[in-house]
Design a protein around this motif. Structure first.
Motif, PDB file in Angstrom:
ATOM      1  N   GLN A 216       0.829  -1.200   0.000  1.00 47.21           N
ATOM      2  CA  GLN A 216       0.000   0.000   0.000  1.00 47.21           C
ATOM      3  C   GLN A 216       0.870   1.260   0.000  1.00 47.21           C
ATOM      4  O   GLN A 216       0.603   2.218  -0.739  1.00 47.21           O
ATOM      5  CB  GLN A 216      -0.915   0.009   1.217  1.00 47.21           C
ATOM      6  N   LEU A 217       1.906   1.242   0.834  1.00 50.10           N
ATOM      7  CA  LEU A 217       2.803   2.388   0.921  1.00 50.10           C
ATOM      8  C   LEU A 217       3.522   2.604  -0.409  1.00 50.10           C
ATOM      9  O   LEU A 217       3.668   3.742  -0.876  1.00 50.10           O
ATOM     10  CB  LEU A 217       3.813   2.181   2.046  1.00 50.10           C
ATOM     11  N   ARG A 218       3.947   1.505  -1.029  1.00 52.35           N
ATOM     12  CA  ARG A 218       4.624   1.602  -2.323  1.00 52.35           C
ATOM     13  C   ARG A 218       3.695   2.239  -3.357  1.00 52.35           C
ATOM     14  O   ARG A 218       4.122   3.060  -4.165  1.00 52.35           O
ATOM     15  CB  ARG A 218       5.055   0.211  -2.791  1.00 52.35           C
ATOM     16  N   LYS A 219       2.419   1.884  -3.289  1.00 49.37           N
ATOM     17  CA  LYS A 219       1.450   2.413  -4.248  1.00 49.37           C
ATOM     18  C   LYS A 219       1.299   3.921  -4.120  1.00 49.37           C
ATOM     19  O   LYS A 219       1.311   4.643  -5.123  1.00 49.37           O
ATOM     20  CB  LYS A 219       0.095   1.732  -4.059  1.00 49.37           C
ATOM     21  N   ILE A 220       1.156   4.427  -2.878  1.00 50.65           N
ATOM     22  CA  ILE A 220       0.942   5.860  -2.717  1.00 50.65           C
ATOM     23  C   ILE A 220       2.223   6.661  -2.937  1.00 50.65           C
ATOM     24  O   ILE A 220       2.173   7.864  -3.197  1.00 50.65           O
ATOM     25  CB  ILE A 220       0.323   6.211  -1.340  1.00 50.65           C
ATOM     26  N   VAL A 221       3.375   5.992  -2.866  1.00 51.23           N
ATOM     27  CA  VAL A 221       4.624   6.653  -3.238  1.00 51.23           C
ATOM     28  C   VAL A 221       4.703   6.769  -4.753  1.00 51.23           C
ATOM     29  O   VAL A 221       5.016   7.835  -5.309  1.00 51.23           O
ATOM     30  CB  VAL A 221       5.848   5.884  -2.691  1.00 51.23           C
ATOM     31  N   GLN A 222       4.386   5.686  -5.438  1.00 54.78           N
ATOM     32  CA  GLN A 222       4.497   5.657  -6.892  1.00 54.78           C
ATOM     33  C   GLN A 222       3.471   6.552  -7.584  1.00 54.78           C
ATOM     34  O   GLN A 222       3.764   7.132  -8.631  1.00 54.78           O
ATOM     35  CB  GLN A 222       4.371   4.213  -7.393  1.00 54.78           C
ATOM     36  N   ASN A 223       2.258   6.646  -7.007  1.00 55.05           N
ATOM     37  CA  ASN A 223       1.234   7.471  -7.667  1.00 55.05           C
ATOM     38  C   ASN A 223       1.244   8.930  -7.212  1.00 55.05           C
ATOM     39  O   ASN A 223       0.381   9.717  -7.611  1.00 55.05           O
ATOM     40  CB  ASN A 223      -0.160   6.864  -7.486  1.00 55.05           C
ATOM     41  N   GLY A 224       2.209   9.293  -6.366  1.00 59.39           N
ATOM     42  CA  GLY A 224       2.383  10.690  -5.978  1.00 59.39           C
ATOM     43  C   GLY A 224       1.495  11.164  -4.849  1.00 59.39           C
ATOM     44  O   GLY A 224       1.467  12.367  -4.537  1.00 59.39           O
ATOM     45  N   MET A 225       0.791  10.239  -4.179  1.00 60.47           N
ATOM     46  CA  MET A 225      -0.104  10.645  -3.100  1.00 60.47           C
ATOM     47  C   MET A 225       0.632  11.032  -1.820  1.00 60.47           C
ATOM     48  O   MET A 225       0.180  11.909  -1.088  1.00 60.47           O
ATOM     49  CB  MET A 225      -1.098   9.523  -2.784  1.00 60.47           C
ATOM     50  N   LEU A 226       1.760  10.369  -1.552  1.00 62.26           N
ATOM     51  CA  LEU A 226       2.422  10.565  -0.252  1.00 62.26           C
ATOM     52  C   LEU A 226       2.845  12.018  -0.015  1.00 62.26           C
ATOM     53  O   LEU A 226       2.588  12.563   1.073  1.00 62.26           O
ATOM     54  CB  LEU A 226       3.615   9.623  -0.119  1.00 62.26           C
ATOM     55  N   PRO A 227       3.478  12.703  -0.972  1.00 62.26           N
ATOM     56  CA  PRO A 227       3.817  14.113  -0.720  1.00 62.26           C
ATOM     57  C   PRO A 227       2.585  14.976  -0.455  1.00 62.26           C
ATOM     58  O   PRO A 227       2.650  15.917   0.351  1.00 62.26           O
ATOM     59  CB  PRO A 227       4.517  14.542  -2.013  1.00 62.26           C
ATOM     60  N   LEU A 228       1.462  14.660  -1.108  1.00 67.35           N
ATOM     61  CA  LEU A 228       0.226  15.415  -0.889  1.00 67.35           C
ATOM     62  C   LEU A 228      -0.313  15.174   0.517  1.00 67.35           C
ATOM     63  O   LEU A 228      -0.807  16.096   1.172  1.00 67.35           O
ATOM     64  CB  LEU A 228      -0.818  15.025  -1.936  1.00 67.35           C
ATOM     65  N   ILE A 229      -0.215  13.949   0.976  1.00 67.74           N
ATOM     66  CA  ILE A 229      -0.659  13.611   2.333  1.00 67.74           C
ATOM     67  C   ILE A 229       0.167  14.382   3.362  1.00 67.74           C
ATOM     68  O   ILE A 229      -0.370  14.953   4.318  1.00 67.74           O
ATOM     69  CB  ILE A 229      -0.559  12.093   2.568  1.00 67.74           C
ATOM     70  N   TYR A 230       1.483  14.431   3.141  1.00 65.95           N
ATOM     71  CA  TYR A 230       2.329  15.152   4.097  1.00 65.95           C
ATOM     72  C   TYR A 230       2.130  16.663   4.009  1.00 65.95           C
ATOM     73  O   TYR A 230       2.248  17.362   5.025  1.00 65.95           O
ATOM     74  CB  TYR A 230       3.799  14.779   3.898  1.00 65.95           C
TER      75      TYR A 230
END
Length: 260
Positions: A216-230
């Motif tokens: 799951q974490l790999r997915k949100i890193v690859q699709n660009g969601m993680l920077p938006l979450i932070y």
């Protein structure tokens, strides 16, 4: 605290909508607006995810309540309070500030003229003071064709629609991952007998974020969601700054006293 834009009827800010027409609006002009009266008592404004990196520097980013939450930038912590714009809709500061695209889009928007229509048409709010049959201003049409300014407005609105689709996909993914939770902020000013508690919004659950499976974490890193979450999480620190502005402006709601 954080209300989503109107789910039915016209969107937030809009009082009416008319399709822009070279026949009906041949003599219409656009004039520069010095104030935004529609913002005077608006405490929360919809955002697109593409704006998160910029917005996080100026406004807390939260998510509305309900089954279909949307991202919101907070301009105040209480309904009817906007700490950045005064009662006339004039910007209070001379310092840099990011104006969300939803605000800059008004009084225009793309809309379907009929429920079964496939194409979106450029419409405007005829109650706005910035567009009309004025003596001064920039023309909407030249020789019966949309002016360069109208073409720029159309491009902006088309880009906004695309950003909205990306935002919807982002929100759908957040819900499917179960990362949203009811938010609460407690602020204890100096000398106050009890803290001010703000609820009525959603936020990312950091515990769930930290406990995500590797795939799951790999997915949100690859699709660009993680920077938006932070960007959202970092922006929450601005809640106290907004509260401080409300205190300076005498716009903090009275606390309910505990029962004796």
């Amino acid at each position: 605290m954080a209300s989503a834009p109107q789910a039915q009827g016209l969107p937030l800010f809009y009082n009416d909508l008319q399709p822009l027409s070279s026949d009906l609006h041949a003599n219409y002009k656009i004039r520069r607006a010095e104030t935004a009266p529609f913002l005077a008592k608006q405490h929360a404004v919809p955002l697109t995810v593409e704006e998160f990196p910029l917005v996080q520097r100026y406004l807390p980013i939260v998510f509305s309540m309900g089954d279909e939450p949307v991202p919101l930038g907070l301009m105040g912590l209480n309904e009817g309070i906007n700490v950045f714009f005064d009662a006339d809709g004039k910007f209070r500061e001379n310092e840099p500030f990011y104006i969300p695209a939803y605000i800059r889009r008004y009084p225009y928007m793309l809309a379907r003229l009929r429920p079964d229509a496939e194409e979106l048409s450029l419409c405007f709010d005829p109650t706005s003071d910035s567009i009309g049959d004025f003596e001064e201003g920039e023309a909407l049409f030249e020789d019966g064709k949309p002016s360069e300014l109208v073409q720029q407005v159309l491009k902006f609105n088309e880009d906004f629609e695309i950003a909205g689709q990306k935002t919807n996909a982002f929100m759908k993914e957040l819900k499917e991952l179960g990362l949203l939770m009811d938010g609460e902020v407690s602020i204890q000013p100096d000398g106050a007998a009890q803290p001010y508690i703000y609820r009525g919004f959603q936020m990312i659950d950091e515990n769930k974020l930290n406990e995500m499976r590797g795939d799951q974490l790999r997915k949100i890193v690859q699709n660009g969601m993680l920077p938006l979450i932070y960007a959202h999480l970092f922006s929450l620190n601005l809640m106290r700054e907004i509260f401080g502005r409300q205190m300076q402006q005498g716009a903090v709601a009275q606390q309910e006293q505990p029962a004796a």
